[in-house]
Design a protein around this motif. Structure first.
Motif, PDB file in Angstrom:
ATOM      1  N   LEU A  90     -13.250   5.098  -2.793  1.00 50.66           N
ATOM      2  CA  LEU A  90     -12.812   6.308  -3.491  1.00 50.66           C
ATOM      3  C   LEU A  90     -11.607   5.985  -4.363  1.00 50.66           C
ATOM      4  N   LEU A  91     -11.697   6.357  -5.641  1.00 48.94           N
ATOM      5  CA  LEU A  91     -10.662   6.004  -6.592  1.00 48.94           C
ATOM      6  C   LEU A  91     -10.107   7.253  -7.272  1.00 48.94           C
ATOM      7  N   GLU A  92      -8.790   7.243  -7.468  1.00 44.97           N
ATOM      8  CA  GLU A  92      -8.145   8.300  -8.245  1.00 44.97           C
ATOM      9  C   GLU A  92      -7.710   7.699  -9.573  1.00 44.97           C
ATOM     10  N   THR A  93      -8.197   8.259 -10.671  1.00 45.20           N
ATOM     11  CA  THR A  93      -7.892   7.746 -11.998  1.00 45.20           C
ATOM     12  C   THR A  93      -7.196   8.835 -12.811  1.00 45.20           C
ATOM     13  N   PRO A  94      -6.614   8.483 -13.945  1.00 50.08           N
ATOM     14  CA  PRO A  94      -5.985   9.505 -14.801  1.00 50.08           C
ATOM     15  C   PRO A  94      -6.970  10.569 -15.274  1.00 50.08           C
ATOM     16  N   ASP A  95      -8.251  10.213 -15.303  1.00 52.17           N
ATOM     17  CA  ASP A  95      -9.270  11.162 -15.774  1.00 52.17           C
ATOM     18  C   ASP A  95      -9.917  11.963 -14.655  1.00 52.17           C
ATOM     19  N   GLY A  96      -9.690  11.576 -13.405  1.00 50.38           N
ATOM     20  CA  GLY A  96     -10.316  12.270 -12.290  1.00 50.38           C
ATOM     21  C   GLY A  96     -10.638  11.320 -11.158  1.00 50.38           C
ATOM     22  N   PHE A  97     -11.521  11.752 -10.286  1.00 52.54           N
ATOM     23  CA  PHE A  97     -11.833  10.991  -9.080  1.00 52.54           C
ATOM     24  C   PHE A  97     -13.217  10.341  -9.195  1.00 52.54           C
ATOM     25  N   LEU A  98     -13.338   9.150  -8.599  1.00 53.16           N
ATOM     26  CA  LEU A  98     -14.588   8.394  -8.626  1.00 53.16           C
ATOM     27  C   LEU A  98     -14.937   7.911  -7.231  1.00 53.16           C
ATOM     28  N   ALA A  99     -16.239   7.749  -7.008  1.00 51.45           N
ATOM     29  CA  ALA A  99     -16.738   7.094  -5.794  1.00 51.45           C
ATOM     30  C   ALA A  99     -17.605   5.931  -6.237  1.00 51.45           C
ATOM     31  N   VAL A 100     -17.350   4.757  -5.694  1.00 47.04           N
ATOM     32  CA  VAL A 100     -18.142   3.577  -6.015  1.00 47.04           C
ATOM     33  C   VAL A 100     -19.228   3.434  -4.959  1.00 47.04           C
ATOM     34  N   VAL A 101     -20.472   3.630  -5.351  1.00 46.45           N
ATOM     35  CA  VAL A 101     -21.588   3.584  -4.413  1.00 46.45           C
ATOM     36  C   VAL A 101     -22.445   2.358  -4.696  1.00 46.45           C
ATOM     37  N   ASN A 102     -23.110   1.899  -3.673  1.00 46.99           N
ATOM     38  CA  ASN A 102     -23.982   0.723  -3.796  1.00 46.99           C
ATOM     39  C   ASN A 102     -25.363   1.101  -3.295  1.00 46.99           C
ATOM     40  N   GLY A 103     -26.327   1.129  -4.201  1.00 48.24           N
ATOM     41  CA  GLY A 103     -27.683   1.538  -3.836  1.00 48.24           C
ATOM     42  C   GLY A 103     -28.720   0.567  -4.335  1.00 48.24           C
ATOM     43  N   LYS A 104     -29.973   1.039  -4.388  1.00 47.99           N
ATOM     44  CA  LYS A 104     -31.084   0.155  -4.735  1.00 47.99           C
ATOM     45  C   LYS A 104     -31.045  -0.277  -6.190  1.00 47.99           C
ATOM     46  N   THR A 105     -30.268   0.428  -7.022  1.00 47.45           N
ATOM     47  CA  THR A 105     -30.141   0.018  -8.422  1.00 47.45           C
ATOM     48  C   THR A 105     -28.811  -0.680  -8.677  1.00 47.45           C
ATOM     49  N   GLY A 106     -28.140  -1.086  -7.602  1.00 42.09           N
ATOM     50  CA  GLY A 106     -26.879  -1.807  -7.750  1.00 42.09           C
ATOM     51  C   GLY A 106     -25.675  -0.923  -7.519  1.00 42.09           C
ATOM     52  N   THR A 107     -24.517  -1.410  -7.931  1.00 43.17           N
ATOM     53  CA  THR A 107     -23.254  -0.690  -7.741  1.00 43.17           C
ATOM     54  C   THR A 107     -22.925   0.118  -8.987  1.00 43.17           C
ATOM     55  N   ARG A 108     -22.478   1.347  -8.774  1.00 43.42           N
ATOM     56  CA  ARG A 108     -22.061   2.174  -9.897  1.00 43.42           C
ATOM     57  C   ARG A 108     -20.934   3.108  -9.447  1.00 43.42           C
ATOM     58  N   ALA A 109     -20.096   3.497 -10.380  1.00 32.14           N
ATOM     59  CA  ALA A 109     -19.010   4.443 -10.114  1.00 32.14           C
ATOM     60  C   ALA A 109     -19.448   5.814 -10.606  1.00 32.14           C
ATOM     61  N   ILE A 110     -19.360   6.808  -9.747  1.00 30.86           N
ATOM     62  CA  ILE A 110     -19.786   8.149 -10.115  1.00 30.86           C
ATOM     63  C   ILE A 110     -18.628   9.129  -9.929  1.00 30.86           C
ATOM     64  N   PRO A 111     -18.505  10.095 -10.814  1.00 31.40           N
ATOM     65  CA  PRO A 111     -17.415  11.068 -10.695  1.00 31.40           C
ATOM     66  C   PRO A 111     -17.636  12.005  -9.505  1.00 31.40           C
ATOM     67  N   ILE A 112     -16.551  12.397  -8.868  1.00 32.48           N
ATOM     68  CA  ILE A 112     -16.608  13.373  -7.777  1.00 32.48           C
ATOM     69  C   ILE A 112     -15.505  14.401  -7.980  1.00 32.48           C
ATOM     70  N   SER A 113     -15.690  15.568  -7.398  1.00 35.69           N
ATOM     71  CA  SER A 113     -14.692  16.620  -7.488  1.00 35.69           C
ATOM     72  C   SER A 113     -13.540  16.344  -6.526  1.00 35.69           C
TER      73      SER A 113
END
Length: 267
Positions: free
Chosen positions: A145-168
């Motif tokens: 879980l990441l806090e950035t100047p633009d908002g919050f992100l969760a880095v998930v790892n699934g069948k299509t690889g790793t990606r960062a997705i925005p969260i509330s």
């Protein structure tokens, strides 16, 4: 060339490309089954079609086999393991459009208001907020879980690889105080389904994923990125679901329907 040898070389190339272990396993299972039927790489489209016909699977699974074989054959042609590429003469298998269950904002609110277990509620918030897959949420850690100047992100790892997705913020806060989950993927999935049932709603993690895609009102390319679809065609299927959902609700809630229920004559 022997099919098994070509499969090993293909998987090696996919691993070098950086594909996830889950994706590599998906390719391995499909291509190993193919290599059992054909010791040498078959060069005729009819042979590949017979393999696809022999599969006792649904439309989506058969389409997955086709995609794996297409990637394998394209690779083999580029590496000159085969002279001709028969996969180019095979039509893409059709996929029957299903009508998965989709939650309304009202039923989602009902589920959330019923929750008392903070861990389960945090998981449900994550599913609702991201449309992520069960394994992607189950394996989350606070370090993801990441806090950035633009908002919050969760880095998930699934069948299509790793990606960062925005969260509330609400999801970020709930996950920070509950992660890591003490259950594995399958157990968490059962708990989610049972908790929804207790609230009077039939739903599961995949229901939340379908609901996220259907209720999303933003850009399709952004939706594809968030949900981790490999192709935009998969994302576009949710537009179809959105239309179906609108028709069903219109048939139920149109004022004309209510007026006609009091009338003995039809217009």
């Amino acid at each position: 060339m022997r099919t098994t040898k070509a499969v090993d070389l293909f998987l090696q190339s996919r691993q070098a490309k950086g594909l996830s272990k889950r994706t590599l396993q998906w390719y391995r299972e499909i291509l190993n089954l193919f290599s059992k039927d054909y010791k040498n790489i078959p060069g005729k489209p009819e042979q590949i079609e017979r393999f696809l016909i022999s599969l006792n699977v649904g439309d989506e699974r058969r389409h997955g086999y086709y995609r794996a074989l297409k990637a394998f054959y394209n690779f083999s042609k580029r590496r000159s393991y085969i002279k001709n590429n028969p996969i180019q003469y095979i039509e893409e298998p059709k996929i029957s459009i299903k009508n998965p269950s989709v939650l309304t904002p009202e039923t989602i609110n009902k589920i959330l208001n019923h929750q008392t277990n903070m861990e389960i509620k945090a998981a449900i918030l994550a599913f609702i907020d991201t449309g992520a897959r069960l394994a992607e949420i189950a394996n989350l850690k606070t370090s993801d879980l990441l806090e950035t100047p633009d908002g919050f992100l969760a880095v998930v790892n699934g069948k299509t690889g790793t990606r960062a997705i925005p969260i509330s913020y609400e999801t970020y806060h709930a996950l920070m105080v509950t992660l890591p989950f003490k259950w594995g993927k399958d157990h968490l999935g059962r708990l989610i389904s049972e908790s929804c049932k207790d609230s009077g709603v039939k739903a599961s993690s995949i229901t939340f994923r379908h609901s996220f895609g259907t209720l999303w009102n933003g850009d399709e390319l952004v939706l594809q990125q968030i949900m981790g679809h490999t192709t935009l065609n998969t994302t576009k299927r949710y537009r179809h679901l959105r239309t179906q959902n609108a028709i069903r609700q219109h048939n139920q809630y149109s004022p004309l329907k209510m007026v006609m229920s009091f009338s003995k004559t039809m217009l």
